[in-house]
Structures are given as C-alpha cells and as structure tokens.
Design a protein around this motif. Structure first.
Motif, PDB file in Angstrom:
ATOM      1  N   GLN A 290       3.431 -12.893  -9.875  1.00  0.00           N
ATOM      2  CA  GLN A 290       4.256 -11.759  -9.419  1.00  0.00           C
ATOM      3  C   GLN A 290       3.463 -10.855  -8.488  1.00  0.00           C
ATOM      4  O   GLN A 290       3.978 -10.388  -7.474  1.00  0.00           O
ATOM      5  CB  GLN A 290       4.791 -10.959 -10.616  1.00  0.00           C
ATOM      6  CG  GLN A 290       5.885 -11.649 -11.367  1.00  0.00           C
ATOM      7  CD  GLN A 290       7.189 -11.714 -10.585  1.00  0.00           C
ATOM      8  OE1 GLN A 290       7.248 -11.625  -9.374  1.00  0.00           O
ATOM      9  NE2 GLN A 290       8.277 -11.902 -11.299  1.00  0.00           N
ATOM     10  N   THR A 291       2.193 -10.603  -8.820  1.00  0.00           N
ATOM     11  CA  THR A 291       1.343  -9.769  -7.972  1.00  0.00           C
ATOM     12  C   THR A 291       1.118 -10.444  -6.626  1.00  0.00           C
ATOM     13  O   THR A 291       1.186  -9.807  -5.570  1.00  0.00           O
ATOM     14  CB  THR A 291       0.005  -9.479  -8.664  1.00  0.00           C
ATOM     15  OG1 THR A 291       0.263  -8.837  -9.915  1.00  0.00           O
ATOM     16  CG2 THR A 291      -0.884  -8.591  -7.817  1.00  0.00           C
TER      17      THR A 291
ATOM     18  N   HIS B 220       4.268 -10.136  -4.563  1.00  0.00           N
ATOM     19  CA  HIS B 220       4.379  -8.751  -4.085  1.00  0.00           C
ATOM     20  C   HIS B 220       3.441  -8.515  -2.896  1.00  0.00           C
ATOM     21  O   HIS B 220       3.833  -7.912  -1.891  1.00  0.00           O
ATOM     22  CB  HIS B 220       4.064  -7.784  -5.232  1.00  0.00           C
ATOM     23  CG  HIS B 220       4.145  -6.357  -4.844  1.00  0.00           C
ATOM     24  ND1 HIS B 220       3.050  -5.635  -4.431  1.00  0.00           N
ATOM     25  CD2 HIS B 220       5.207  -5.515  -4.792  1.00  0.00           C
ATOM     26  CE1 HIS B 220       3.419  -4.402  -4.144  1.00  0.00           C
ATOM     27  NE2 HIS B 220       4.722  -4.305  -4.355  1.00  0.00           N
ATOM     28  N   ASP B 221       2.205  -8.986  -3.001  1.00  0.00           N
ATOM     29  CA  ASP B 221       1.229  -8.799  -1.924  1.00  0.00           C
ATOM     30  C   ASP B 221       1.631  -9.538  -0.649  1.00  0.00           C
ATOM     31  O   ASP B 221       1.491  -9.009   0.451  1.00  0.00           O
ATOM     32  CB  ASP B 221      -0.163  -9.276  -2.363  1.00  0.00           C
ATOM     33  CG  ASP B 221      -0.844  -8.312  -3.319  1.00  0.00           C
ATOM     34  OD1 ASP B 221      -0.274  -7.229  -3.594  1.00  0.00           O
ATOM     35  OD2 ASP B 221      -1.945  -8.651  -3.784  1.00  0.00           O
TER      36      ASP B 221
ATOM     37  N   GLU C 169       4.767 -10.528   0.219  1.00  0.00           N
ATOM     38  CA  GLU C 169       5.976  -9.901   0.771  1.00  0.00           C
ATOM     39  C   GLU C 169       5.673  -8.536   1.389  1.00  0.00           C
ATOM     40  O   GLU C 169       6.323  -8.138   2.351  1.00  0.00           O
ATOM     41  CB  GLU C 169       7.051  -9.763  -0.314  1.00  0.00           C
ATOM     42  CG  GLU C 169       7.634 -11.081  -0.736  1.00  0.00           C
ATOM     43  CD  GLU C 169       8.636 -10.982  -1.869  1.00  0.00           C
ATOM     44  OE1 GLU C 169       9.377 -11.972  -2.070  1.00  0.00           O
ATOM     45  OE2 GLU C 169       8.698  -9.935  -2.556  1.00  0.00           O
TER      46      GLU C 169
END
Length: 117
Positions: free
Chosen positions: A48-49, A52-53, A55
């Motif tokens: 998930q991290t 996020h990074d 995107e």
C-alpha cells in the motif's frame, strides 16, 4: 510418537510465516502448522505504501534512479519504442480488420447460419 508414524509432512511456508492477511486465512490455519511469524499484514502495508508513493510521484525519484542514459542511448531507445508502437498499431488494425470482415460475412449470411433446417 508423531515422528515414528510419519514419513513426511508438507508445510506451506505461507502458512508458517503468516503471509496471507485476509481474515479467512487467519481463521483457517491447518492444525498441524505452527505459525512462526505474521508477515502478511506487513506485506500488505508495504505494498500500500509503495502504491501510494508511485501514484504520488514520490517513487521512483532521483535517489532510486542512479543509472542515467546517455543521449544517444535515449534516442535509440525512443526510436525502438516508436517502432514497437507502430508495430502494435499495425497488428491492432489488422486484427480489427479481420473482425470487421468476419462481421460482414455474418451479415451477408455467407455460411448459411440464418437458413432454417
């Protein structure tokens, strides 16, 4: 004892390490398997991290892109991408034409599928 009466046992490392984080997997742990870790949630958090990074444009950055192309290499690479793009478009168009022709054959009922027996 267990060892005397068993010639082998299969332990799936995903179960042993707790790699799957869905509640279903938490509820279904084979009785013969001892869970030595619970890394599934850490894996999920890490992914998930990462998402996020990426995107958010944080990763990859200059820090994680230490290899630079020389100008002539970049030009060659761009040309290869363009050629590949043209080939993909050509193949797409050929496939589209084939499907249109197939459609036309069906409209003309050249194979007699529309005739009653």
């Amino acid at each position: 004892s267990f060892q005397v009466h068993t010639s082998g046992q299969v332990l799936v490392f995903h179960d042993m390490l707790g790699m799957l984080s869905h509640p279903h997997h938490d509820a279904f742990m084979p009785k013969f398997c001892k869970q030595y870790a619970s890394v599934g949630h850490n894996i999920q958090d890490g992914l998930q991290t990462f998402k996020h990074d990426v995107e958010g444009g944080v990763f990859p950055g200059e820090e994680f892109a230490p290899y630079l192309m020389k100008d002539d290499e970049k030009k060659l690479f761009d040309e290869m991408l363009q050629n590949d793009s043209e080939e993909r478009i050509r193949r797409h168009d050929a496939a589209a034409d084939k499907y249109v022709q197939t459609d036309e054959y069906e409209k003309l009922d050249l194979y007699g599928k529309g005739k009653s027996s």
